[in-house]
Design a protein around this motif. Sequence first.
Motif, PDB file in Angstrom:
ATOM      1  N   LYS A 255       0.829  -1.196   0.000  1.00  0.00           N
ATOM      2  CA  LYS A 255       0.000   0.000   0.000  1.00  0.00           C
ATOM      3  C   LYS A 255       0.865   1.248   0.000  1.00  0.00           C
ATOM      4  O   LYS A 255       1.941   1.281   0.613  1.00  0.00           O
ATOM      5  CB  LYS A 255      -0.897   0.027   1.247  1.00  0.00           C
ATOM      6  CG  LYS A 255      -1.872  -1.121   1.349  1.00  0.00           C
ATOM      7  CD  LYS A 255      -2.686  -0.998   2.630  1.00  0.00           C
ATOM      8  CE  LYS A 255      -3.638  -2.160   2.805  1.00  0.00           C
ATOM      9  NZ  LYS A 255      -4.409  -2.061   4.063  1.00  0.00           N
ATOM     10  N   SER A 256       0.371   2.266  -0.665  1.00  0.00           N
ATOM     11  CA  SER A 256       1.022   3.569  -0.611  1.00  0.00           C
ATOM     12  C   SER A 256       0.749   4.193   0.746  1.00  0.00           C
ATOM     13  O   SER A 256      -0.382   4.153   1.246  1.00  0.00           O
ATOM     14  CB  SER A 256       0.486   4.461  -1.725  1.00  0.00           C
ATOM     15  OG  SER A 256       0.919   5.786  -1.557  1.00  0.00           O
ATOM     16  N   ALA A 257       1.780   4.771   1.363  1.00  0.00           N
ATOM     17  CA  ALA A 257       1.592   5.378   2.676  1.00  0.00           C
ATOM     18  C   ALA A 257       0.675   6.589   2.608  1.00  0.00           C
ATOM     19  O   ALA A 257      -0.047   6.895   3.557  1.00  0.00           O
ATOM     20  CB  ALA A 257       2.942   5.768   3.273  1.00  0.00           C
ATOM     21  N   ASN A 258       0.697   7.294   1.477  1.00  0.00           N
ATOM     22  CA  ASN A 258      -0.165   8.457   1.264  1.00  0.00           C
ATOM     23  C   ASN A 258      -0.461   8.603  -0.215  1.00  0.00           C
ATOM     24  O   ASN A 258       0.196   7.975  -1.058  1.00  0.00           O
ATOM     25  CB  ASN A 258       0.494   9.746   1.788  1.00  0.00           C
ATOM     26  CG  ASN A 258       0.454   9.860   3.295  1.00  0.00           C
ATOM     27  OD1 ASN A 258      -0.616   9.882   3.903  1.00  0.00           O
ATOM     28  ND2 ASN A 258       1.624   9.909   3.910  1.00  0.00           N
ATOM     29  N   GLU A 259      -1.418   9.437  -0.550  1.00  0.00           N
ATOM     30  CA  GLU A 259      -1.768   9.699  -1.939  1.00  0.00           C
ATOM     31  C   GLU A 259      -0.545  10.159  -2.726  1.00  0.00           C
ATOM     32  O   GLU A 259       0.139  11.119  -2.354  1.00  0.00           O
ATOM     33  CB  GLU A 259      -2.864  10.776  -1.988  1.00  0.00           C
ATOM     34  CG  GLU A 259      -3.138  11.342  -3.359  1.00  0.00           C
ATOM     35  CD  GLU A 259      -3.960  10.405  -4.232  1.00  0.00           C
ATOM     36  OE1 GLU A 259      -4.111  10.690  -5.420  1.00  0.00           O
ATOM     37  OE2 GLU A 259      -4.431   9.378  -3.703  1.00  0.00           O
ATOM     38  N   GLY A 260      -0.227   9.447  -3.810  1.00  0.00           N
ATOM     39  CA  GLY A 260       0.888   9.817  -4.671  1.00  0.00           C
ATOM     40  C   GLY A 260       2.260   9.487  -4.115  1.00  0.00           C
ATOM     41  O   GLY A 260       3.267   9.807  -4.725  1.00  0.00           O
ATOM     42  N   SER A 261       2.316   8.822  -2.964  1.00  0.00           N
ATOM     43  CA  SER A 261       3.598   8.593  -2.307  1.00  0.00           C
ATOM     44  C   SER A 261       4.215   7.272  -2.745  1.00  0.00           C
ATOM     45  O   SER A 261       3.514   6.313  -3.066  1.00  0.00           O
ATOM     46  CB  SER A 261       3.406   8.580  -0.787  1.00  0.00           C
ATOM     47  OG  SER A 261       4.592   8.204  -0.121  1.00  0.00           O
ATOM     48  N   SER A 262       5.544   7.207  -2.750  1.00  0.00           N
ATOM     49  CA  SER A 262       6.249   5.959  -3.029  1.00  0.00           C
ATOM     50  C   SER A 262       6.643   5.241  -1.738  1.00  0.00           C
ATOM     51  O   SER A 262       7.326   4.221  -1.790  1.00  0.00           O
ATOM     52  CB  SER A 262       7.505   6.234  -3.865  1.00  0.00           C
ATOM     53  OG  SER A 262       8.382   7.090  -3.176  1.00  0.00           O
ATOM     54  N   GLU A 263       6.220   5.763  -0.591  1.00  0.00           N
ATOM     55  CA  GLU A 263       6.441   5.042   0.659  1.00  0.00           C
ATOM     56  C   GLU A 263       5.522   3.828   0.708  1.00  0.00           C
ATOM     57  O   GLU A 263       4.413   3.845   0.185  1.00  0.00           O
ATOM     58  CB  GLU A 263       6.185   5.952   1.862  1.00  0.00           C
ATOM     59  CG  GLU A 263       7.212   7.041   2.028  1.00  0.00           C
ATOM     60  CD  GLU A 263       6.995   7.823   3.311  1.00  0.00           C
ATOM     61  OE1 GLU A 263       7.863   7.771   4.185  1.00  0.00           O
ATOM     62  OE2 GLU A 263       5.946   8.488   3.423  1.00  0.00           O
ATOM     63  N   LEU A 264       5.989   2.756   1.375  1.00  0.00           N
ATOM     64  CA  LEU A 264       5.269   1.496   1.380  1.00  0.00           C
ATOM     65  C   LEU A 264       4.827   1.103   2.779  1.00  0.00           C
ATOM     66  O   LEU A 264       5.574   1.243   3.748  1.00  0.00           O
ATOM     67  CB  LEU A 264       6.159   0.375   0.832  1.00  0.00           C
ATOM     68  CG  LEU A 264       6.352   0.268  -0.678  1.00  0.00           C
ATOM     69  CD1 LEU A 264       7.298  -0.878  -0.977  1.00  0.00           C
ATOM     70  CD2 LEU A 264       5.036   0.061  -1.389  1.00  0.00           C
ATOM     71  N   SER A 265       3.604   0.602   2.851  1.00  0.00           N
ATOM     72  CA  SER A 265       3.122  -0.103   4.032  1.00  0.00           C
ATOM     73  C   SER A 265       2.759  -1.503   3.576  1.00  0.00           C
ATOM     74  O   SER A 265       1.956  -1.670   2.659  1.00  0.00           O
ATOM     75  CB  SER A 265       1.910   0.604   4.640  1.00  0.00           C
ATOM     76  OG  SER A 265       1.303  -0.211   5.631  1.00  0.00           O
ATOM     77  N   VAL A 266       3.354  -2.521   4.185  1.00  0.00           N
ATOM     78  CA  VAL A 266       3.161  -3.896   3.756  1.00  0.00           C
ATOM     79  C   VAL A 266       2.483  -4.684   4.870  1.00  0.00           C
ATOM     80  O   VAL A 266       3.008  -4.787   5.971  1.00  0.00           O
ATOM     81  CB  VAL A 266       4.498  -4.553   3.373  1.00  0.00           C
ATOM     82  CG1 VAL A 266       4.291  -6.002   2.944  1.00  0.00           C
ATOM     83  CG2 VAL A 266       5.171  -3.766   2.260  1.00  0.00           C
ATOM     84  N   ARG A 267       1.292  -5.157   4.567  1.00  0.00           N
ATOM     85  CA  ARG A 267       0.532  -6.010   5.486  1.00  0.00           C
ATOM     86  C   ARG A 267       0.425  -5.408   6.880  1.00  0.00           C
ATOM     87  O   ARG A 267       0.684  -6.061   7.896  1.00  0.00           O
ATOM     88  CB  ARG A 267       1.128  -7.414   5.534  1.00  0.00           C
ATOM     89  CG  ARG A 267       0.928  -8.179   4.243  1.00  0.00           C
ATOM     90  CD  ARG A 267       1.338  -9.629   4.319  1.00  0.00           C
ATOM     91  NE  ARG A 267       0.851 -10.364   3.159  1.00  0.00           N
ATOM     92  CZ  ARG A 267       1.055 -11.670   2.947  1.00  0.00           C
ATOM     93  NH1 ARG A 267       1.767 -12.361   3.813  1.00  0.00           N
ATOM     94  NH2 ARG A 267       0.558 -12.261   1.877  1.00  0.00           N
ATOM     95  N   GLY A 268       0.054  -4.128   6.921  1.00  0.00           N
ATOM     96  CA  GLY A 268      -0.200  -3.459   8.188  1.00  0.00           C
ATOM     97  C   GLY A 268       1.028  -2.939   8.896  1.00  0.00           C
ATOM     98  O   GLY A 268       0.917  -2.302   9.947  1.00  0.00           O
ATOM     99  N   GLY A 269       2.216  -3.169   8.363  1.00  0.00           N
ATOM    100  CA  GLY A 269       3.434  -2.689   9.004  1.00  0.00           C
ATOM    101  C   GLY A 269       3.708  -1.237   8.680  1.00  0.00           C
ATOM    102  O   GLY A 269       3.275  -0.712   7.649  1.00  0.00           O
ATOM    103  N   GLY A 270       4.424  -0.554   9.565  1.00  0.00           N
ATOM    104  CA  GLY A 270       4.807   0.831   9.328  1.00  0.00           C
ATOM    105  C   GLY A 270       5.814   0.936   8.202  1.00  0.00           C
ATOM    106  O   GLY A 270       6.434  -0.054   7.781  1.00  0.00           O
ATOM    107  N   THR A 271       6.004   2.150   7.698  1.00  0.00           N
ATOM    108  CA  THR A 271       6.949   2.346   6.597  1.00  0.00           C
ATOM    109  C   THR A 271       8.381   2.039   7.019  1.00  0.00           C
ATOM    110  O   THR A 271       9.240   1.782   6.172  1.00  0.00           O
ATOM    111  CB  THR A 271       6.865   3.788   6.075  1.00  0.00           C
ATOM    112  OG1 THR A 271       7.108   4.705   7.148  1.00  0.00           O
ATOM    113  CG2 THR A 271       5.484   4.068   5.499  1.00  0.00           C
TER     114      THR A 271
END
Length: 880
Positions: A255-271
Motif C-alpha cells: 500500500k502507498s503510505a499516502n496519496e501519490g507517495s512511493s512510501e510502502l506499508s506492507v501487510r499493516g506494518g509501518g513504513t
Amino acid sequence: MSSYTVKYFFLILCFVFLGAKATYAQNKGDQVYEFNFFEVTYPEAIQKITDQCGVNFIYSDDNIPLVKKITFQRKQAKLSDILNLMFDGRFLGYRIEGNDIVISVHRIPLDSPEGRRLTKYPINGVVREKGTKETIIGATVIVEDLNIGTVTNFDGFYSLSVPIGSYRIKVKSLGFFEYDTLVKVEQAVKLNVQLNIMETKLREVLVISRNSEIYEGILQLSNITNVTPEATKELPMILGEGDVIKSLQLMPGFKSANEGSSELSVRGGGTDQNLFLIDNVPIYNATHSLGFYSIFNTNSLKNVTTYKSGIPAQYGGRGSSVIDVHLREGNNQKFNVSGGIGTISANATIEGPIKKDKASFIISGRRPYTDLFQLNSENGVNTIVFYDLSAKVKYQINSKNTITTSGYFSRDKLSFQDVSASEWGNNTANITWNSLLSPKTYSNMTLWYTHYSVSNIINTVPETSYITSYTLDDIGLKYNLEHYFTPYVTFKTGLESIYHLYNQGDIAPYAPESIVTPTDAQDISAIESAAYFDIEWNIDEKVKLGIGGRYSRFDNIRNRRQYIYELTPFTSTGTLNTVVDTVFYSGFNIDNSYHNFSPRASMSVAITPKHSLRIAYDRMAQYAQELSLSSLPNNAGVWIPSNKLIKPLINDQYSIGYLSKLKDGVFDFSFDAYYKDSKDILEFHPNGRYLVTDQIENDVVGGIGKSYGFETLFRKRKGKFTGSMAYTYSFSFMKVDEINDGNWYPTNQDQRHVFNILGSFQLSPQIQFSAVWNYASGRPYTAPEGKYIKDGYVVPIYGERNAARLPSTHHLDISLTFYRKMSRKKQNESSFNFSIYNVYARKNTYSYIFRSSKSNPEQLETVKVYLFSILPSFSYNFKF
C-alpha cells in the motif's frame, strides 16, 4: 485353558501366519501379467507395475536410476521376471513382503559400471545477457530428461548434479529467447550460458518469479514479487518519472503510505518495517520529494525482488518485508549511453568496458533541471530539489572470483517559504567478493557502509525557531555461503555484523531572537550481529519445503551519560518520568543485550499440475524503529534503537496462499490470507517531547499490535492485451496502555479496501497504451472533539487516537508510449511516454488542517489538503 496351552497355541498361530505370508509372497511373484514396456524410465516402470499388479514399492528416490530405460514386452510373464530384470542384484535387489516390494541397495565399487552410473557430477555456470554480458537473476535452468531444475542466484550462478549421461539443458528467463543445448556428462561440467534478448517489447509489468519449474512452475515457497524496471516506463507516471515502487504498489499487500507517495506499508506494518537494500546495503529512507518518487533510478536497476512472507533467513533487521534492489553491472563489450527527460527532471547513464570481457563500469544520475514549485512570494520561496547518483565497477579476477564495488548517493532539499525547511540524504559504499569454492559451493562477502542524515529548520514563530540535525552511520560485514547438495536440496548459511552509530541530534536557535536553548544529545552506539541458515528441499515434484532460522543479537554500548529515573520499570502514569540522578561512565562496555531466534518455515504443495497451496511462518526482529516528528515536515523521522527500557519489535506472521495457472500460463490467480502479531511497537508518549533528547526512552511508549487480511490477484500475462486486478482487504490495530485508555485503535496503516486495475494494450509493435484505476478506502486520523480560546485564537482539543476516517480516494491514470528504432541495426532505440494522472480531476483528500477561521479567529475551521488534481506529464527516453 492353562497358560502353557495358550502360549503353545499362540506359537502355532505365529508359524502358520509366517508360512502363509511366505507362500503369499512367493505366489505374488509368480503371478502372470502382460507387460508392454518400451523405453520407459525406472520411475515410470515402478508406477506402471504398481497400477497393473496392485503392489506397493518401498524405496529411496536417491537409489533409483534416473537415466536408464527398460524395454520388456511379453504377453505372459511373471511379476518376478520383470523385477529380476530391473533389480538384478548387482546394485539393486528386491524382496516381496505381501503386497510390498522392498528395494534394497548393494554396495558396489565406484569404478564399476554401476558405480559410475550412480555417481553424480555437477553442471554449473553463470547465465548472462549476450549483448552486455551482465548476469541474469532468476533464470530457470532445467534438465528436461530428469525433470529437475533450479534458478540462478543474485549473481547469475546455478548448480545442478546429474548422473553420467547425455542431457538436454534448457535455460529460460523473462524477456530472453530460450537456450537449448545437449550436454554430455562424464565429469564436472562448466556450462556458461548467454541469452539473447527479445527484440519485441515485453509487456508484463510485474512478474512472480523464483518458482520451481519442476511441476509446471507452481511450487513457490515465498510470496515473491519481481518488478521489471523497463516496463515501469510504460505505466502512467507522476511528473514524467517511472518508478518501480509505484509499480509495486499495484500488487496486493503493498500500500502507498499516502496519496501519490512511493512510501510502502506492507501487510499493516509501518513504513520503517521494510528492509530496503541496494546491492546488499541497507537504506534508511527510500523516498525523494515528499515521497513522490523513490530513490531508485530505473535506468540503473537490474532487478527488484520483494518478499512479504516465506522470507529467507538471510534477511533480518526489519519487521514486515524485504525490497532487495540490485544495480546493473555495466556493459563489458561496448560503450552505451542512455537517458531520459521528464516533466521536471532528467537522467543519464553511461556504461562500458574497462577491459573487455574482464571489467565493466556503469554510472547513472538524475536531477531536476528546474526547481519544482520555486515560486517567489513576499515570505520567500518554495523549493523541492533532489538528486541521486549511482556507480558500479565489476572486475572478474578469474573464472572463479569476481570483485564488485558500488556506491549510491542521494540528496533532497525541501523548503516552504521561510517557515520550514528539510534536507536529507543517503550515502552508501560497498565492495563484494564473489567466489566459486567448488562446483557445488558458492560464496559472497560484502563489506559496506551507509550514512543517513536529516536536518530541519522550523521558523513558524521566530521567538521559538530552531534548527535540528540527525545522522545515522552503519558499517557492516556479511558473508554468505550457498551449497547445492543435490538437484533437490540447497543449503544457505551466513554471518552478519553491523556497527551502528546513532547521532541523536542537536538543537540550536535559528532566528536571532529565538529563545530556544541549544542542546546536543549524546551519540548512541550498538552492535547488531546475526547467524542464519536456509534449507530448500524439493521433497518430490509435488512438495517443496523451506526451513530456516536466524539468531540475532543486539548489544548496546554503554553511553557516557546514563539517567536514573524515579520509576523503574516505567509505569503508566500519564506523565513523563522524573530523572533523579545522572551517572557518568568512561571506556568501552556492553551495557545491555537482546537475543532473538527467528524461525522461518514454508511449504508448497501442488494439488494438481496447475494448482498449489503454500503456507509460511515468519518471525522478524527489529532493533531500531523510526518515529515521525509530527511537528516537522515529512522525511524528518528519527530512528530510535532498543536499549534497557526500549524493547525490540517482534513480528510473528502466519500466512496461507493458493496459486493457480490457467490456459498454459496465459492467466494466473492467487489468494493469500495472513495474520500478524506484533510486540513492542513504539509510539510517542501523549505528553512526550517531539524532539530527540538524551532521555528518548522517557518520551516513547511500547504497545502491541495485530494485522490480518487477505489479498487476491488475477492476471492475464500473454497476448496483445495484458493486465491485472488486485484487491486487498485488511485490518491493522494496536494497543498502548497510555493511549485511548488502553483500548485497541487503528494504526495509521489501517485501510480496509485497496483495489487496483491495470490494463495494457499493444496497439502496434511501436505503440503501447496503459491505464490504471486505483481505489482506496480512507485512512484513520485523530479529529478534534472540542476547543478552547487562548489569546483570542481557538485551540482544538483532540479526541481518541485515529477515531475518524478520511474520505476514500480513487483516480484513473492513463499513458501512451511510442517506441522507435533509431538505426537499421536496431541497436539504438527511443521511447516517448505521455501520461495523465487523475484523468477525471478528483481532489482526493490528503489530510485535514484544523485552525482558526480567518473571518472569525474564535471559530474552528477544517481545511482540506489535497496534492493533485489532473496532472499531465511526459518523458522521453533514449539508448544508443
